[in-house]
Design a protein around this motif. Sequence first.
Motif, mmCIF file in Angstrom:
data_model
loop_
_atom_site.group_PDB
_atom_site.id
_atom_site.type_symbol
_atom_site.label_atom_id
_atom_site.label_comp_id
_atom_site.label_asym_id
_atom_site.label_seq_id
_atom_site.Cartn_x
_atom_site.Cartn_y
_atom_site.Cartn_z
ATOM 1 N N THR A 199 9.554 7.601 1.573
ATOM 2 C CA THR A 199 10.456 6.591 1.006
ATOM 3 C C THR A 199 11.555 7.222 0.147
ATOM 4 O OG1 THR A 199 8.922 6.286 -0.845
ATOM 5 C CG2 THR A 199 8.696 4.792 1.028
ATOM 6 N N VAL A 433 15.272 -6.405 -0.702
ATOM 7 C CA VAL A 433 14.339 -6.114 0.383
ATOM 8 C C VAL A 433 14.593 -7.077 1.528
ATOM 9 C CG1 VAL A 433 11.917 -6.008 1.078
ATOM 10 C CG2 VAL A 433 12.592 -5.266 -1.216
ATOM 11 N N GLN A 480 14.265 -2.671 10.100
ATOM 12 C CA GLN A 480 13.268 -2.589 9.035
ATOM 13 C C GLN A 480 13.911 -2.133 7.731
ATOM 14 O OE1 GLN A 480 10.042 0.035 9.910
ATOM 15 N NE2 GLN A 480 8.746 -0.730 8.275
ATOM 16 N N GLU A 481 13.621 -2.873 6.651
ATOM 17 C CA GLU A 481 14.176 -2.642 5.320
ATOM 18 C C GLU A 481 15.702 -2.777 5.299
ATOM 19 O OE1 GLU A 481 12.782 1.050 3.778
ATOM 20 O OE2 GLU A 481 10.714 0.352 3.547
#
Length: 585
Positions: A199, A433, A480-481
């Motif tokens: 991350t 998010v 995603q994200e």
Amino acid sequence: MKFLRDLKPFWKESVIAPLFKMMEAVLELFVPLVMKDIIDVAIPMKDTGSVLKGCGLLVGFAVLGLLFSLVAQFFAARAATGFSAKLRQRCFDQIQKMSFPTLDRIGTSTLLTRMTSDINQIQDGTNMTLRLFMRSPVVVFGAMIMAILLDPSVAWIFILVIVFLSAVVLFIMLGTMPRYREVQKALDSVTGKTRDNLTGVRVVRAFRLEEHEEAEFTAANEALTKKRISVGKISAMMNPLTYVIVNIGIIAVLYSGAVEVNIGTLTQGAVIALVNYMGQILEELVKLADLIIKITKAAACGKRISSLLSVTPEEAGMNGKTMSDAQPKMQETQGMSPTEDESGQPAVSFNHVSFTYEGARVPAVSDITFSAARGETIGIIGGTGSGKSTLIHLIPGFYPISAGSLQCFGTEVSDWNKQALRSRIAVVLQKAVLFQGTIRDNLLWGNPDASDEDLEDALKRAQIYDTIVEKGGLSAEVEQEGRNFSGGQKQRIAIARALVRKPEILIFDDSSSALDFATDAALREEVRKMSGEMTIIIVSQRAASVMNADRILVLEDGRSEGLGTHEELLKNCEAYREIYESQFR
């Protein structure tokens, strides 16, 4: 372990699998007897037909045993995978119910390990248990009984072998079970290091800390390796010890059998049968030893899963409801309230509120007192680490206050049904998010019943509509994200998602930090045009973002340094004046 109740829906598979394995084991017990008849009767008489008949019988046993084994393994695998799927779902639902303090205490890496590695170990242990927990005892004790029927004088050999083997298995189990728990904890650490690096890979490279992170990962990996080697050394003793004991037993059987054959009280076929039975015992006890290791691992993992599932509703913070339960139809929940009359009550009221994170020595926020009336806009400003985000996380009940009184619409937050309270609040968190899917999917998190017109209106107010149209409109894909959107675009989509809810309390937690001043100003103007009954709380480090608020709360080191309008604070609050002058001088 309470989670074993998840195996109940698969009780048929759990009965069929061991039953067919037991039938396979019974067939194996007759194989040495057939061999004995061939050696003692058919061969001395040179009866080819009887030899072929015996061989055909052995082939028939093998085919029938194979069919029994396939049926057993199919149902065992079906029960184990279904059980693990239900268990994984229960763990996921439990994680969704957990409060922020509980999640902070347990840790993300631990939760990931329990959802993956631990449940996989339980699945493997369940599968092996259903396949062997009936077969192995039947073969072991059945072989011993058959051997005693053939020659009662060798009973003591078989009994001693089984006793010594049982002692070895017990020793291995007691020595490995606590060590397997330590292995799983070390695996948590490695998983956490891996997750942090994945991350934060851009930050690591930006500061050229690759070697530092490699060193930390190597240390965690070596600790895991040492623990695995430690438990592996004990587990590795299983096969040598069992083979030594059984081979000594075979030697004893051969010696005793040779003596009896010599004096004529035992046949050669019976000796071969006894050796075969000893070999069967060896084979099954080796399998049983492997099963014990699997069960030991599964038991260690099962305790970790049980501790996860034993989180109480008080710790969960969702009144026993999952996050999926917490997304009800808006018309059903928006009016829910524990009070019959809220008229005249402020939307939010802090009265000498303090909060301390678990394990912290000093409060994150201390002795905060202010209120926000309906329709009022409150700005919260302060330096990094001043407690701004912590303060607004107390309003929806993400964290329980440590001291004081915190009320929403005239009722203590602790007395609210969290589902009902949060349906009336929208929070745009500091880190935007987005979830994989479409723009529409992401916006509908705010209000599942919103129309496309409502979604488009929210996008326009959030100053992101034109960009979304260029990308394909509400059906535009979100990776995603939200990797296919910039930081500012993600923040505006997150703001639009909150606006779709049309909440009574709207909280911006420094959610426009990636926006330029013009876009930020246009966004605040659009929000101001919304319903006058909506209370808006804006958290920011920018004076420009809060200076037009009805009142501004200034925080420094978790304490209130001032409360008032922009003009009042410029005159009376040195902390606010320093922030303002540093940005506008």
